[in-house]
Design a protein around this motif. Structure first.
Motif, short mmCIF file in Angstrom:
data_model
loop_
_atom_site.label_atom_id
_atom_site.label_comp_id
_atom_site.label_asym_id
_atom_site.label_seq_id
_atom_site.Cartn_x
_atom_site.Cartn_y
_atom_site.Cartn_z
N SER A 157 -46.91 8.38 -59.51
CA SER A 157 -45.97 7.36 -60.03
C SER A 157 -45.58 6.36 -58.96
O SER A 157 -45.51 5.16 -59.22
N GLU A 184 -44.75 4.32 -66.82
CA GLU A 184 -45.06 5.30 -67.88
C GLU A 184 -46.08 4.77 -68.87
O GLU A 184 -46.94 5.50 -69.33
N ASP A 206 -49.62 6.65 -69.52
CA ASP A 206 -50.00 7.09 -70.87
C ASP A 206 -51.35 6.51 -71.25
O ASP A 206 -52.22 7.20 -71.76
N LYS A 238 -54.08 8.17 -69.66
CA LYS A 238 -54.04 9.61 -69.88
C LYS A 238 -53.88 10.41 -68.58
O LYS A 238 -54.62 11.35 -68.30
N ILE A 239 -52.91 10.01 -67.79
CA ILE A 239 -52.71 10.71 -66.53
C ILE A 239 -51.23 11.04 -66.31
O ILE A 239 -50.81 11.45 -65.24
N SER A 240 -50.45 10.92 -67.41
CA SER A 240 -48.99 11.17 -67.33
C SER A 240 -48.67 12.54 -66.76
O SER A 240 -47.71 12.69 -66.00
N HIS A 241 -49.48 13.54 -67.12
CA HIS A 241 -49.18 14.91 -66.67
C HIS A 241 -49.34 15.05 -65.16
O HIS A 241 -48.94 16.05 -64.58
N ARG A 242 -49.90 14.04 -64.50
CA ARG A 242 -50.06 14.08 -63.05
C ARG A 242 -49.07 13.18 -62.32
O ARG A 242 -49.24 12.93 -61.12
N ARG A 243 -48.06 12.68 -63.01
CA ARG A 243 -47.21 11.65 -62.42
C ARG A 243 -46.56 12.07 -61.11
O ARG A 243 -46.37 11.25 -60.22
N ASP A 244 -46.23 13.35 -60.96
CA ASP A 244 -45.53 13.79 -59.75
C ASP A 244 -46.46 14.45 -58.72
O ASP A 244 -46.01 15.02 -57.73
N HIS A 245 -47.75 14.38 -58.97
CA HIS A 245 -48.71 14.96 -58.03
C HIS A 245 -49.05 13.95 -56.93
O HIS A 245 -48.80 12.76 -57.06
N GLN A 253 -59.61 11.18 -61.46
CA GLN A 253 -58.18 10.96 -61.67
C GLN A 253 -57.64 9.94 -60.67
O GLN A 253 -56.83 9.07 -61.02
#
Ligand code: ADP
Ligand code: MG
Length: 229
Positions: free
Chosen positions: A101, A123, A127, A130-137, A146
């Motif tokens: 992010s 965000e 979305d 399709k990489i929202s689930h990695r936002r805090d990585h 990715q």
């Protein structure tokens, strides 16, 4: 509108001098989508870097929206890039100390946005790609594909009017690559000028015009049968 006239670019190291660009003449209209193709080492990235004000040409003229920018100093080039030019780098150039992010939000620092608007924009692109689930990585926790998508998110998050993409689908499988090309096409339809380096004929088919480089020179220009929006 981009006008390159007689652009040459030399790289000098202690032993060798390489001429990466030879007498490049190129005009790109606002709203065009251009693909640049050619074998490895023919000068594609150098051309993109010159257009994106990351490198200065050794000689020649570069008119960007009417301004002669070929001899701009580093600070002038940086100012012009801010918020106006989105760059997808061949080797990502993500900052390892920042999360996904935070990397994507970087270009928004130049725009006058409050915190919640900034978050909303980040965000949206997360979305979309399709990489929202990695936002805090962190970048090193991601696969190459990715990281590529994060690089693309960062390039487009500020809605720049010029998007430069160096092999944006190079690390993606066919399905993800197609999604990225559809995103670029949509941004193009919304008004962004796009110049993309690619090795893929499928990707080149999305462009209005395909330019082939060989040994630093433009050897062919082919118009695709796609209407300019
Ligand atoms: P491509 O993107 O088509 O593979 P590049 O634009 O990266 O090609 O490189 C064109 C030529 O310029 C190559 O011969 C490359 O080795 C050389 N080159 C590119 N960048 C540099 C640099 N910073 N210093 C020295 N030579 C460079
Ligand atoms: Mg390259």
């Amino acid at each position: 509108m981009i006008i390159l006239k007689q652009i040459n670019k030399f790289f000098e190291t202690e032993e060798v001098q390489t001429q990466a660009l030879k007498n490049i003449n190129l005009e790109v209209q606002e709203g065009e989508f251009i693909a640049i193709m050619g074998p490895s080492g023919c000068g594609k990235s150098t051309l993109l870097n010159v257009i994106g004000l990351l490198e200065s040409p050794s000689s020649g003229n570069y008119l960007l929206d009417g301004d002669e920018v070929a001899n701009f100093k580093e600070s002038q080039r940086t100012n012009l890039r801010k918020g106006n030019i989105g760059f997808v780098f061949q080797n990502f150039h993500l900052i390892n100390q920042l999360t996904v992010s935070e990397n994507i939000a970087l270009p928004l620092a130049y725009l006058d946005l409050n915190k919640s608007d900034r978050k909303k924009k980040v965000e949206e692109v997360l979305d979309r790609l399709k990489i929202s689930h990695r936002r805090d990585h962190y970048p090193q926790q991601l696969s190459g594909g990715q990281q590529q998508r994060v690089g693309i998110c960062r390039a487009v998050v500020s809605n720049p009017k010029l998007i430069l993409a160096d092999e944006p689908t190079g690390n993606l499988d066919s399905k993800n690559g197609k999604e990225v090309m559809e995103l670029l096409t949509e941004l193009n339809k919304q008004g962004a000028t796009i110049i993309m380096v690619t090795h893929s004929q499928r990707d080149a088919n999305y462009a209005h015009r395909v330019i082939s480089l060989l040994d630093g020179e433009i050897v062919t220009e082919v118009e695709n049968e796609i209407e300019l929006f």
